[in-house]
Motif scaffolding. Structure first.
Motif, PDB file in Angstrom:
ATOM      1  N   GLY A  21      38.738 -31.746 -43.550  1.00  0.00           N
ATOM      2  CA  GLY A  21      37.812 -32.777 -44.003  1.00  0.00           C
ATOM      3  C   GLY A  21      36.919 -33.299 -42.905  1.00  0.00           C
ATOM      4  N   HIS A  22      37.210 -32.895 -41.665  1.00  0.00           N
ATOM      5  CA  HIS A  22      36.376 -33.274 -40.525  1.00  0.00           C
ATOM      6  C   HIS A  22      35.666 -32.036 -39.997  1.00  0.00           C
ATOM      7  N   ASP A  23      34.560 -32.248 -39.344  1.00  0.00           N
ATOM      8  CA  ASP A  23      33.753 -31.137 -38.839  1.00  0.00           C
ATOM      9  C   ASP A  23      34.250 -30.734 -37.452  1.00  0.00           C
ATOM     10  N   LEU A  24      35.380 -30.042 -37.417  1.00  0.00           N
ATOM     11  CA  LEU A  24      35.997 -29.627 -36.158  1.00  0.00           C
ATOM     12  C   LEU A  24      35.714 -28.158 -35.882  1.00  0.00           C
ATOM     13  N   HIS A  25      35.254 -27.871 -34.680  1.00  0.00           N
ATOM     14  CA  HIS A  25      35.023 -26.494 -34.255  1.00  0.00           C
ATOM     15  C   HIS A  25      35.918 -26.218 -33.051  1.00  0.00           C
ATOM     16  N   VAL A  26      36.718 -25.190 -33.108  1.00  0.00           N
ATOM     17  CA  VAL A  26      37.571 -24.797 -31.992  1.00  0.00           C
ATOM     18  C   VAL A  26      36.876 -23.669 -31.242  1.00  0.00           C
ATOM     19  N   LEU A  27      36.553 -23.919 -29.974  1.00  0.00           N
ATOM     20  CA  LEU A  27      35.812 -22.943 -29.178  1.00  0.00           C
ATOM     21  C   LEU A  27      36.660 -22.391 -28.039  1.00  0.00           C
ATOM     22  N   GLU A  28      36.316 -21.206 -27.611  1.00  0.00           N
ATOM     23  CA  GLU A  28      36.926 -20.605 -26.432  1.00  0.00           C
ATOM     24  C   GLU A  28      36.460 -21.339 -25.182  1.00  0.00           C
ATOM     25  N   LEU A  29      37.398 -21.787 -24.347  1.00  0.00           N
ATOM     26  CA  LEU A  29      37.056 -22.391 -23.066  1.00  0.00           C
ATOM     27  C   LEU A  29      38.208 -22.193 -22.098  1.00  0.00           C
ATOM     28  N   ASP A  30      37.972 -21.386 -21.102  1.00  0.00           N
ATOM     29  CA  ASP A  30      38.937 -21.160 -20.025  1.00  0.00           C
ATOM     30  C   ASP A  30      38.404 -21.898 -18.800  1.00  0.00           C
ATOM     31  N   THR A  43      27.304 -23.194 -26.498  1.00  0.00           N
ATOM     32  CA  THR A  43      27.618 -23.069 -27.919  1.00  0.00           C
ATOM     33  C   THR A  43      27.573 -24.435 -28.601  1.00  0.00           C
ATOM     34  N   VAL A  44      28.147 -25.450 -27.935  1.00  0.00           N
ATOM     35  CA  VAL A  44      28.106 -26.808 -28.491  1.00  0.00           C
ATOM     36  C   VAL A  44      26.661 -27.265 -28.666  1.00  0.00           C
ATOM     37  N   LEU A  45      25.839 -27.033 -27.657  1.00  0.00           N
ATOM     38  CA  LEU A  45      24.445 -27.460 -27.720  1.00  0.00           C
ATOM     39  C   LEU A  45      23.688 -26.706 -28.812  1.00  0.00           C
ATOM     40  N   ASP A  46      23.946 -25.413 -28.928  1.00  0.00           N
ATOM     41  CA  ASP A  46      23.251 -24.608 -29.937  1.00  0.00           C
ATOM     42  C   ASP A  46      23.657 -25.011 -31.358  1.00  0.00           C
ATOM     43  N   GLU A  47      24.947 -25.337 -31.541  1.00  0.00           N
ATOM     44  CA  GLU A  47      25.448 -25.609 -32.888  1.00  0.00           C
ATOM     45  C   GLU A  47      25.261 -27.058 -33.318  1.00  0.00           C
ATOM     46  N   THR A  48      25.196 -27.983 -32.354  1.00  0.00           N
ATOM     47  CA  THR A  48      25.119 -29.400 -32.719  1.00  0.00           C
ATOM     48  C   THR A  48      23.847 -30.073 -32.223  1.00  0.00           C
ATOM     49  N   GLY A  49      23.180 -29.461 -31.264  1.00  0.00           N
ATOM     50  CA  GLY A  49      21.955 -30.044 -30.738  1.00  0.00           C
ATOM     51  C   GLY A  49      22.151 -31.057 -29.640  1.00  0.00           C
ATOM     52  N   GLY A  50      23.402 -31.346 -29.286  1.00  0.00           N
ATOM     53  CA  GLY A  50      23.618 -32.323 -28.224  1.00  0.00           C
ATOM     54  C   GLY A  50      25.071 -32.411 -27.814  1.00  0.00           C
ATOM     55  N   LEU A  51      25.298 -33.146 -26.743  1.00  0.00           N
ATOM     56  CA  LEU A  51      26.640 -33.344 -26.209  1.00  0.00           C
ATOM     57  C   LEU A  51      26.716 -34.782 -25.726  1.00  0.00           C
ATOM     58  N   ASP A  52      27.705 -35.527 -26.202  1.00  0.00           N
ATOM     59  CA  ASP A  52      27.829 -36.941 -25.867  1.00  0.00           C
ATOM     60  C   ASP A  52      28.970 -37.230 -24.898  1.00  0.00           C
TER      61      ASP A  52
END
Length: 263
Positions: A21-30, A43-52
């Motif tokens: 029910g929440h907009d959660l994206h699990v991304l690869e990050l090592d 990827t975060v910037l491309d998919e959401t347009g920003g980072l807070d």
């Protein structure tokens, strides 16, 4: 998350299920790879347009006699616990600087103040992590980026920190400390004894505090927050250290590198 489609696939799926029910994206990050950090942020910037907000939470625990850890053991731990944060910052800060806004939230540790026994490399790494966060904050402040260091106390249940902890490579040296083995064997029990009877030391309290802090408006976030059920007394040390640090910076003539409410 490292390898969310492979060895951590079950954990990634569990996260998705828990946050249905929440907009959660699990991304690869090592965090041991600059390329991985760069790709994750992009990827975060491309998919959401920003980072807070960037939350630095990657860490590994080593338990044992300090002498028995090789330089390579400690270097590997620092690569995860300290350099990992630097890699992620190098990926995220260009965007936050351009926006002139955002929050860097570091999940540190009360061990960097109270320094318990038998955790030598871990304590050293969390102290370095804490110092790196503080020094970075001067530069980040100039660009409107806030810094918060959340300091959890010990949690012996509800996490994989102690069960998955590493041990020293040099078994020969470890054997020479055999007369101290009893102390190490009851390390977790000794830590549990620090809690007031009946206290529920639930690690979700740390997540709750992070959520609370992130929701605060710009300029209202604390420099530090302690979540410690073991009553380590870290808050008083933090208060004195922060006052001394800020006064020193002011005396240097660098007050404008401090948060706006501390100049």
């Amino acid at each position: 998350m490292r390898d969310p489609e492979g060895r951590n696939a079950a954990r990634a799926e569990s996260l998705r299920a828990e946050t249905a029910g929440h907009d959660l994206h699990v991304l690869e990050l090592d965090v041991q790879s600059q390329q991985s950090a760069d790709t994750a942020v992009r990827t975060v910037l491309d998919e959401t347009g920003g980072l807070d907000v960037v939350v630095h939470n990657a860490a590994h625990l080593l338990v044992g006699y300090t002498e028995a850890f090789t330089a390579e053991d400690i270097a590997h731990l620092f690569d995860v616990n300290v350099l990992g944060a630097q890699r992620v910052n190098r990926a995220a800060l260009p965007h936050l600087r351009e926006r002139r806004a955002g929050t860097l939230l570091y999940v540190g540790s009360t061990t960097s103040v109270i320094v318990p026994p038998f955790l030598g490399p871990y304590v050293a790494s969390k102290s370095a992590f804490d110092a790196l966060a503080q020094v970075t904050s001067y530069e980040a402040n100039h660009f409107g980026i806030e810094t918060v260091i959340v300091m959890p106390g010990p949690f012996t249940h509800g996490t994989e920190h102690f069960p998955n902890s590493g041990r020293a490579s040099d078994q020969a040296v470890t054997a020479q400390y055999a007369e101290l083995d009893g102390y190490v064997a009851r390390n977790e029990d000794a830590t549990d004894a620090l809690f007031t009877p009946g206290t529920e030391a639930d690690p979700t309290a740390v997540a709750d505090e992070i959520t609370r802090i992130i929701a605060l408006p710009a300029g209202a976030k604390p420099a530090r927050s302690v979540v410690d059920f073991s009553r380590g007394g870290v808050e008083g040390v933090n208060e004195l250290a922060l006052a001394a640090q800020r006064e020193y910076v002011r005396r240097m003539g660098f007050a404008d590198l401090l948060p706006a409410d501390a100049r």
